[in-house]
Structures are given as C-alpha cells and as structure tokens.
Design a protein around this motif. Sequence first.
Motif, PDB file in Angstrom:
ATOM      1  N   ASN A  88       0.796  -1.229   0.000  1.00 28.78           N
ATOM      2  CA  ASN A  88       0.000   0.000   0.000  1.00 28.78           C
ATOM      3  C   ASN A  88       0.826   1.276   0.000  1.00 28.78           C
ATOM      4  OD1 ASN A  88      -2.563  -1.023  -0.167  1.00 28.78           O
ATOM      5  ND2 ASN A  88      -2.882  -1.143   2.032  1.00 28.78           N
ATOM      6  N   GLY A  89       2.022   1.272   0.590  1.00 26.04           N
ATOM      7  CA  GLY A  89       2.780   2.506   0.695  1.00 26.04           C
ATOM      8  C   GLY A  89       2.106   3.471   1.662  1.00 26.04           C
ATOM      9  N   THR A  90       2.457   4.734   1.550  1.00 26.86           N
ATOM     10  CA  THR A  90       1.866   5.745   2.430  1.00 26.86           C
ATOM     11  C   THR A  90       1.478   6.982   1.626  1.00 26.86           C
ATOM     12  OG1 THR A  90       4.051   6.678   2.930  1.00 26.86           O
ATOM     13  CG2 THR A  90       3.212   4.977   4.421  1.00 26.86           C
ATOM     14  N   HIS A  91       0.461   7.666   2.110  1.00 24.27           N
ATOM     15  CA  HIS A  91       0.023   8.947   1.564  1.00 24.27           C
ATOM     16  C   HIS A  91      -0.320   8.870   0.072  1.00 24.27           C
ATOM     17  CE1 HIS A  91       1.030  10.750   5.362  1.00 24.27           C
ATOM     18  NE2 HIS A  91       2.261  10.309   5.265  1.00 24.27           N
ATOM     19  N   LYS A  92      -0.833   7.748  -0.354  1.00 20.35           N
ATOM     20  CA  LYS A  92      -1.296   7.615  -1.725  1.00 20.35           C
ATOM     21  C   LYS A  92      -2.810   7.802  -1.755  1.00 20.35           C
ATOM     22  CE  LYS A  92       2.220   4.240  -3.138  1.00 20.35           C
ATOM     23  NZ  LYS A  92       2.428   2.867  -3.672  1.00 20.35           N
ATOM     24  N   PRO A  93      -3.342   8.459  -2.788  1.00 21.17           N
ATOM     25  CA  PRO A  93      -4.805   8.580  -2.887  1.00 21.17           C
ATOM     26  C   PRO A  93      -5.510   7.228  -2.869  1.00 21.17           C
ATOM     27  CG  PRO A  93      -3.732  10.041  -4.456  1.00 21.17           C
ATOM     28  CD  PRO A  93      -2.651   9.186  -3.860  1.00 21.17           C
ATOM     29  N   SER A  94      -4.818   6.202  -3.358  1.00 17.47           N
ATOM     30  CA  SER A  94      -5.439   4.879  -3.418  1.00 17.47           C
ATOM     31  C   SER A  94      -5.692   4.288  -2.040  1.00 17.47           C
ATOM     32  CB  SER A  94      -4.563   3.917  -4.228  1.00 17.47           C
ATOM     33  OG  SER A  94      -3.290   3.778  -3.631  1.00 17.47           O
ATOM     34  N   LEU A  95      -5.052   4.823  -1.000  1.00 21.96           N
ATOM     35  CA  LEU A  95      -5.283   4.306   0.347  1.00 21.96           C
ATOM     36  C   LEU A  95      -6.746   4.454   0.759  1.00 21.96           C
ATOM     37  CD1 LEU A  95      -2.171   5.568   2.362  1.00 21.96           C
ATOM     38  CD2 LEU A  95      -2.615   3.260   1.532  1.00 21.96           C
ATOM     39  N   ALA A  96      -7.415   5.443   0.223  1.00 20.17           N
ATOM     40  CA  ALA A  96      -8.802   5.702   0.611  1.00 20.17           C
ATOM     41  C   ALA A  96      -9.802   4.839  -0.153  1.00 20.17           C
ATOM     42  CB  ALA A  96      -9.142   7.177   0.389  1.00 20.17           C
ATOM     43  N   ILE A  97      -9.390   4.214  -1.247  1.00 20.47           N
ATOM     44  CA  ILE A  97     -10.341   3.509  -2.107  1.00 20.47           C
ATOM     45  C   ILE A  97     -10.790   2.205  -1.460  1.00 20.47           C
ATOM     46  CG2 ILE A  97     -10.680   2.385  -4.334  1.00 20.47           C
ATOM     47  CD1 ILE A  97      -8.764   4.383  -5.553  1.00 20.47           C
ATOM     48  N   ILE A  98     -12.091   2.022  -1.386  1.00 18.42           N
ATOM     49  CA  ILE A  98     -12.668   0.790  -0.858  1.00 18.42           C
ATOM     50  C   ILE A  98     -12.798  -0.231  -1.980  1.00 18.42           C
ATOM     51  CG2 ILE A  98     -14.653  -0.262   0.265  1.00 18.42           C
ATOM     52  CD1 ILE A  98     -15.260   2.589   1.398  1.00 18.42           C
ATOM     53  N   THR A  99     -13.498   0.141  -3.027  1.00 12.43           N
ATOM     54  CA  THR A  99     -13.677  -0.756  -4.165  1.00 12.43           C
ATOM     55  C   THR A  99     -14.260   0.038  -5.326  1.00 12.43           C
ATOM     56  OG1 THR A  99     -14.514  -2.932  -4.842  1.00 12.43           O
ATOM     57  CG2 THR A  99     -16.022  -1.514  -3.580  1.00 12.43           C
ATOM     58  N   GLY A 100     -14.453  -0.640  -6.438  1.00 12.33           N
ATOM     59  CA  GLY A 100     -15.024   0.001  -7.623  1.00 12.33           C
ATOM     60  C   GLY A 100     -14.741  -0.819  -8.861  1.00 12.33           C
ATOM     61  N   GLY A 101     -15.052  -0.245  -9.998  1.00 13.25           N
ATOM     62  CA  GLY A 101     -14.800  -0.943 -11.245  1.00 13.25           C
ATOM     63  C   GLY A 101     -15.675  -0.438 -12.370  1.00 13.25           C
ATOM     64  N   GLN A 102     -15.482  -1.039 -13.515  1.00 11.74           N
ATOM     65  CA  GLN A 102     -16.303  -0.770 -14.695  1.00 11.74           C
ATOM     66  C   GLN A 102     -17.758  -1.065 -14.354  1.00 11.74           C
ATOM     67  OE1 GLN A 102     -18.698  -2.154 -17.850  1.00 11.74           O
ATOM     68  NE2 GLN A 102     -17.402  -3.716 -16.942  1.00 11.74           N
ATOM     69  N   ILE A 103     -18.664  -0.274 -14.869  1.00  9.10           N
ATOM     70  CA  ILE A 103     -20.065  -0.327 -14.435  1.00  9.10           C
ATOM     71  C   ILE A 103     -20.662  -1.730 -14.520  1.00  9.10           C
ATOM     72  CG2 ILE A 103     -20.904   0.418 -16.716  1.00  9.10           C
ATOM     73  CD1 ILE A 103     -23.137   1.956 -15.222  1.00  9.10           C
ATOM     74  N   GLY A 104     -20.316  -2.483 -15.540  1.00 12.07           N
ATOM     75  CA  GLY A 104     -20.838  -3.837 -15.658  1.00 12.07           C
ATOM     76  C   GLY A 104     -20.317  -4.780 -14.593  1.00 12.07           C
ATOM     77  N   ASN A 105     -19.164  -4.438 -14.000  1.00  7.68           N
ATOM     78  CA  ASN A 105     -18.586  -5.263 -12.940  1.00  7.68           C
ATOM     79  C   ASN A 105     -19.198  -4.984 -11.573  1.00  7.68           C
ATOM     80  OD1 ASN A 105     -16.909  -6.463 -14.783  1.00  7.68           O
ATOM     81  ND2 ASN A 105     -15.131  -5.217 -14.292  1.00  7.68           N
ATOM     82  N   LEU A 106     -20.110  -4.029 -11.518  1.00 10.50           N
ATOM     83  CA  LEU A 106     -20.802  -3.731 -10.264  1.00 10.50           C
ATOM     84  C   LEU A 106     -22.052  -4.581 -10.105  1.00 10.50           C
ATOM     85  CD1 LEU A 106     -20.581   0.177 -10.374  1.00 10.50           C
ATOM     86  CD2 LEU A 106     -18.887  -1.462  -9.533  1.00 10.50           C
ATOM     87  N   ILE A 210       4.220 -11.635   1.887  1.00 11.92           N
ATOM     88  CA  ILE A 210       4.173 -11.471   0.431  1.00 11.92           C
ATOM     89  C   ILE A 210       4.112  -9.972   0.165  1.00 11.92           C
ATOM     90  CG2 ILE A 210       2.757 -11.844  -1.631  1.00 11.92           C
ATOM     91  CD1 ILE A 210       1.835 -14.494  -0.315  1.00 11.92           C
ATOM     92  N   THR A 211       5.032  -9.454  -0.616  1.00 13.70           N
ATOM     93  CA  THR A 211       5.172  -8.004  -0.758  1.00 13.70           C
ATOM     94  C   THR A 211       4.495  -7.431  -1.988  1.00 13.70           C
ATOM     95  OG1 THR A 211       7.307  -8.298  -1.873  1.00 13.70           O
ATOM     96  CG2 THR A 211       7.343  -7.998   0.521  1.00 13.70           C
ATOM     97  N   HIS A 212       3.845  -8.273  -2.765  1.00 13.94           N
ATOM     98  CA  HIS A 212       3.169  -7.777  -3.966  1.00 13.94           C
ATOM     99  C   HIS A 212       1.725  -8.255  -3.944  1.00 13.94           C
ATOM    100  CE1 HIS A 212       4.753 -11.799  -4.823  1.00 13.94           C
ATOM    101  NE2 HIS A 212       3.694 -11.959  -5.597  1.00 13.94           N
ATOM    102  N   ARG A 213       0.892  -7.575  -4.689  1.00 15.25           N
ATOM    103  CA  ARG A 213      -0.504  -7.968  -4.764  1.00 15.25           C
ATOM    104  C   ARG A 213      -0.848  -8.410  -6.181  1.00 15.25           C
ATOM    105  NH1 ARG A 213      -4.233  -3.175  -3.031  1.00 15.25           N
ATOM    106  NH2 ARG A 213      -5.626  -4.977  -2.931  1.00 15.25           N
ATOM    107  N   GLY A 214      -2.020  -8.966  -6.342  1.00 14.54           N
ATOM    108  CA  GLY A 214      -2.437  -9.416  -7.661  1.00 14.54           C
ATOM    109  C   GLY A 214      -3.181 -10.738  -7.614  1.00 14.54           C
ATOM    110  N   ASP A 215      -2.967 -11.517  -6.533  1.00 14.87           N
ATOM    111  CA  ASP A 215      -3.694 -12.765  -6.359  1.00 14.87           C
ATOM    112  C   ASP A 215      -4.597 -12.628  -5.141  1.00 14.87           C
ATOM    113  OD1 ASP A 215      -3.781 -15.877  -6.976  1.00 14.87           O
ATOM    114  OD2 ASP A 215      -3.723 -15.623  -4.801  1.00 14.87           O
ATOM    115  N   THR A 216      -5.892 -12.803  -5.336  1.00 13.18           N
ATOM    116  CA  THR A 216      -6.855 -12.587  -4.263  1.00 13.18           C
ATOM    117  C   THR A 216      -6.578 -13.497  -3.068  1.00 13.18           C
ATOM    118  OG1 THR A 216      -8.562 -11.869  -5.813  1.00 13.18           O
ATOM    119  CG2 THR A 216      -9.304 -12.603  -3.656  1.00 13.18           C
ATOM    120  N   GLY A 217      -6.294 -14.766  -3.332  1.00 17.07           N
ATOM    121  CA  GLY A 217      -6.032 -15.688  -2.246  1.00 17.07           C
ATOM    122  C   GLY A 217      -4.846 -15.260  -1.401  1.00 17.07           C
ATOM    123  N   ALA A 218      -3.772 -14.810  -2.047  1.00 15.02           N
ATOM    124  CA  ALA A 218      -2.580 -14.370  -1.328  1.00 15.02           C
ATOM    125  C   ALA A 218      -2.847 -13.091  -0.538  1.00 15.02           C
ATOM    126  CB  ALA A 218      -1.428 -14.164  -2.309  1.00 15.02           C
TER     127      ALA A 218
END
Length: 234
Positions: A88-106, A210-218
């Motif tokens: 996640n790092g620090t002081h990134k705007p993305s820290l505030a994001i809960i979720t979202g996506g393309q409208i069809g993915n909602l 694990i220091t990277h993201r990309g796999d939901t299970g991990a």
Amino acid sequence: MADHGAEKPREIILTACSAIADQLFKDGFSFLKSGPKLKRKARDLTYNIHFQSDRNNVAGRRAAMWIHASVSSDIMARWRLENPMPWNGTHKPSLAIITGGQIGNLLPNSSWMEWNFADISRRTAQIDEATSAIRTIMLPFFALFETPATAIETLIHYPALWQSSLIEYALAHVGRDAAQHAMRQYLTANPRIHARYDEALTYIRLHGPITHRGDTGAELAMIANIHAFNLTDI
C-alpha cells in the motif's frame, strides 16, 4: 481511416459527459471536466464516476466511452496508514479507495458495457441510456455504503470487485468479527481461491510476508495472518 473533417471523439465524449452530468446534478454530483468525472461527497465517503475514452476511437467512426465507479473513505485511508500492507505505501490517494470498477462489474454477474456517441442520430439516446445505467446500477451500488455491513455482505461475493479491500473496509468500519465472517463466507463459496489462500498462508508462515498484490487468495492470506483471523473451520 479517420475522417479528418469529422467531429473529434474527445470533443464528442466531453459533450456527452457534460450532458450526463446535467442529468445527475440533482443527485448531488458535480462535474470535473479535467477527469472527466462526476464526484459526490457524503460525510466520510466520496463517490466517483469516471469516464474513460476508448483509445481506439476514430474521428467519424467511433467515439466510445466506458464508465467506472469508485468509492473512497477518509476513515479507510487513516486505517490503512495505521495498519499498512506491504503493497500500500503511504500517503497515496489509493489508500482511501474501498472498491469500484467498470459499471458492468458492479453487478452480481459481471459484463462489459460501453456507449458509442459517434452516430449523431443516436447520440441523445446513448446519453440517456448511459445516464439510466448510472441510475440503475451505480447509484444503488453507492447506496449500499450507507450501511457498511450491508455493503460488505452484498459485495464480497461479486466476482469482479476487490475482496481484499472489502475485508479491510470491514476491519476499519465494522470490526474484526465482521471482517473474519466475510472472509470465511467468501472462501467457502470459492474453493479455488480458498486453495490459493491456504497455499499462500503456508508460505507466509514459513518465509514471511508477500510483498506484492495481484492474487486474491494471497492478499486475503496476508490480511488473515496480520490480523490473526481464525478460519480453521473452513
């Protein structure tokens, strides 16, 4: 081949976005042309509707746009700073994001949705259809977050959303028990991800984070390990 005398796709799309914004003004959204996006603030939460142009647009032939939603929380940002994940790092705007996506993915069953404004004879209809989709899909999606427990219980099973972020949201807004329950429900319903979760959790306990993201299970395994979830019953 582009028709160099035709309307530019970017100009068409900005005009369409402005027309959509006019229709959603009464719903409390302000239009930021520089996005372009619509934004509404409601206490802790910020609701964003982002408009993305297709890079393959061609003057006179294609002026297609995709619509995305995101929900952010000031509490979420503060919680992540106090409970950092390696990615996640620090002081990134993305820290505030809960979720979202393309409208069809909602939607519970995700799909791809786009609007093409190139045909002037259908442009008004396309604008109205896009606005209708926002009202029938995005606004109810945003409304879920008025009750965090309802948002978590509903959205944790939507395949195209960010389950790890929703679990963090549960920790920040509802509590550890709710977060643990949501993760248990999700893993029980998704055995393949559950298997990856188990594998990742074993790795973490033997070798460290694990220091990277990309796999939901991990990602879920990292959260479970850090917050000492007890999911041995699944």
